[in-house]
Design a protein around this motif. Structure first.
Motif, short mmCIF file in Angstrom:
data_model
loop_
_atom_site.label_atom_id
_atom_site.label_comp_id
_atom_site.label_asym_id
_atom_site.label_seq_id
_atom_site.Cartn_x
_atom_site.Cartn_y
_atom_site.Cartn_z
N UNK A 151 0.86 -1.18 0.00
CA UNK A 151 0.00 0.00 0.00
C UNK A 151 0.90 1.23 0.00
N UNK A 152 0.35 2.33 -0.47
CA UNK A 152 1.11 3.58 -0.58
C UNK A 152 0.38 4.67 0.19
N UNK A 153 1.17 5.44 1.00
CA UNK A 153 0.55 6.52 1.75
C UNK A 153 1.61 7.53 2.16
N UNK A 154 1.31 8.81 1.97
CA UNK A 154 2.17 9.91 2.41
C UNK A 154 3.61 9.76 1.91
N UNK A 155 3.75 9.41 0.63
CA UNK A 155 5.06 9.34 0.03
C UNK A 155 5.85 8.08 0.31
N UNK A 156 5.26 7.15 1.04
CA UNK A 156 5.97 5.92 1.40
C UNK A 156 5.24 4.69 0.86
N UNK A 157 6.01 3.68 0.52
CA UNK A 157 5.46 2.40 0.10
C UNK A 157 5.57 1.43 1.27
N UNK A 158 4.47 0.76 1.59
CA UNK A 158 4.44 -0.24 2.64
C UNK A 158 4.30 -1.61 2.00
N UNK A 159 5.13 -2.54 2.43
CA UNK A 159 5.15 -3.89 1.87
C UNK A 159 5.08 -4.89 3.01
N UNK A 160 4.15 -5.84 2.93
CA UNK A 160 4.07 -6.89 3.94
C UNK A 160 4.65 -8.17 3.36
N UNK A 161 5.58 -8.78 4.12
CA UNK A 161 6.25 -10.01 3.70
C UNK A 161 6.15 -11.03 4.83
N UNK A 162 5.02 -11.71 4.91
CA UNK A 162 4.69 -12.75 5.88
C UNK A 162 4.67 -12.22 7.32
#
Length: 422
Positions: A151-162
């Motif tokens: 997901x993307x929010x406030x200029x940052x990319x968030x990635x979930x890896x398990x």
């Protein structure tokens, strides 16, 4: 007609290899006893067997297994041929937005128009950018543990890896050299089985994260079979739903702010039961039935344990048995006809635990904000040929800034664009 060529041969070879590896072919293997596992011990949780999903195989469905993903993405020629078979309502068209995106899963747009895409087993995160009118796919992150959700929010990319959620700051300005990630949440079990996840931000900046159990059916530990709402700024988290088997898709209703999510029901009961579900969280903490009750009205033959389905929250809609609903989105664009506003579009990945597959399509759900009067119809189909032959498997949906729908296909390794032409 499907273009088979080298890719078709690779698909067949990979499927055959997977079946051999799992002991699911004929001959001596066919004479083996039904698979059973004791999931009550610590060893199972720490090291689920490779075929953990076959833990309670039945004689009626013995030998079924997930088809192996193609070794390489489909070629542009194959994609063009495949899309000729896709059926849409009048006025809608489908085209290839980007190809060469191995095992594409959840998508998110950045502020500058970059499309970020997670992946299933490819371990990659991709960035798709426009260069002179051509979509160029860049692999910006490698070696992650099943980074299906982002997901993307406030200029940052968030990635979930398990078992970790990472934050990559100012990512769009650094696609060729991404910054070092910051771990923003790691209170998650390391089970790979049903451990791949999906991220959905709400208006307050908290993210919804589903947690699946590491088996098909059983009494889950307290850390899974739930949905959590997490503040990634502080690490604070709350459980907002229990009794959830495997959810890999969700969205916030723009009308109410409530979280809706798809759920894959258990396998190995039969080809036709139980139904997969579309759910809505209307209060904290609701229990959606797993493992005691399926589809809102079907007690589990082994794990009901005296519980009544009336104790649990029923689904908003039954989607069908083994259709494997994944990514979903409310339509918030303005380029589709007015009657599509706030409709739900669901990517159905398609069956494996069924002799004749179903799914492999996009469903449209029209439903009231309170979850009443749900009506469902097929919006896009044509990726399933015959009884068990996929040319594509929709895995996620995203509303583009121009109001079109983007569809991630992890089987063909492509992103499609569905647009409406008046």
């Amino acid at each position: 007609m499907r273009v088979r060529g080298r890719t078709g041969a690779r698909r067949a070879a990979w499927t055959a290899a997977a079946l051999v590896a799992l002991g699911l072919t004929g001959g001596a293997a066919g004479a083996q006893a039904l698979k059973q596992y004791d999931s009550s011990g610590k060893a199972f949780w720490k090291n689920p067997p490779p075929d953990w999903f076959l833990g309670d195989e039945t004689s009626a469905q013995k030998g079924l297994a997930p088809p192996a993903n193609p070794a390489l993405p489909a070629s542009d020629e194959e994609l063009a041929e495949n899309l000729k078979a896709v059926k849409l309502p009048a006025g809608f068209t489908i085209s290839v937005y980007a190809s060469g995106v191995p095992e594409a899963r959840q998508m998110a747009f950045g502020d500058k128009g970059t499309l970020f895409v997670g992946s299933f087993g490819a371990t990659n995160v991709y960035a798709i950018v426009d260069q002179g009118g051509k979509k160029v796919v860049k692999t910006i992150l490698k070696g992650l543990n099943m980074p299906t959700g982002l997901a993307y929010r406030d200029g940052a990319l968030y990635v979930v890896a398990i078992d970790k959620i990472y934050r990559y700051d100012n990512i769009e300005a650094n696609l060729d050299k991404p910054p070092e990630p910051v771990v923003v949440y790691d209170d998650m079990p390391s089970y790979v089985a049903h451990g791949w996840k999906y991220l959905t931000f709400d208006k307050d900046g908290w993210v919804y994260v589903p947690f699946g159990p590491p088996f098909n059916i059983g009494n889950p530990p307290s850390s899974v079979s739930q949905v959590r709402r997490v503040d990634l700024k502080t690490g604070a988290a709350e459980i907002v739903a229990l009794g959830v088997r495997n959810s890999v898709g969700g969205d916030i209703d723009p009308r109410t702010g409530r979280y809706w999510f798809t759920e894959n029901a258990r396998d190995w009961m039969s080809d036709d039961i139980p139904s997969d579900k579309l759910n809505m969280i209307s209060k904290v903490v609701e229990h959606f039935g797993y493992p005691y009750c399926h589809q809102g009205d079907m007690p589990d033959p082994k794990f009901a344990q005296g519980r009544s389905c009336a104790e649990f929250t029923p689904p908003v809609a039954k989607l069908g048995a083994h259709v494997a609903p994944l990514g979903m989105k409310f339509y918030t664009g303005s380029s589709f006809p007015d009657e599509y506003k706030n409709n739900i579009f669901i990517a159905e990945h398609g069956s494996w635990n069924r002799h004749k597959y179903q799914g492999g399509r996009i469903e449209r759900v029209v439903v009231d904000p309170d979850g009443k009067n749900a009506k469902m119809e097929t919006f896009a189909s044509g990726w399933l040929k015959g009884d068990r032959d996929y040319t594509g498997r929709p895995a996620d949906i995203l509303v583009a800034p121009d109001g079109s729908l983007l569809v991630a296909d992890d089987w063909a390794g492509a992103i499609y664009r569905i647009a409406y032409t008046k």
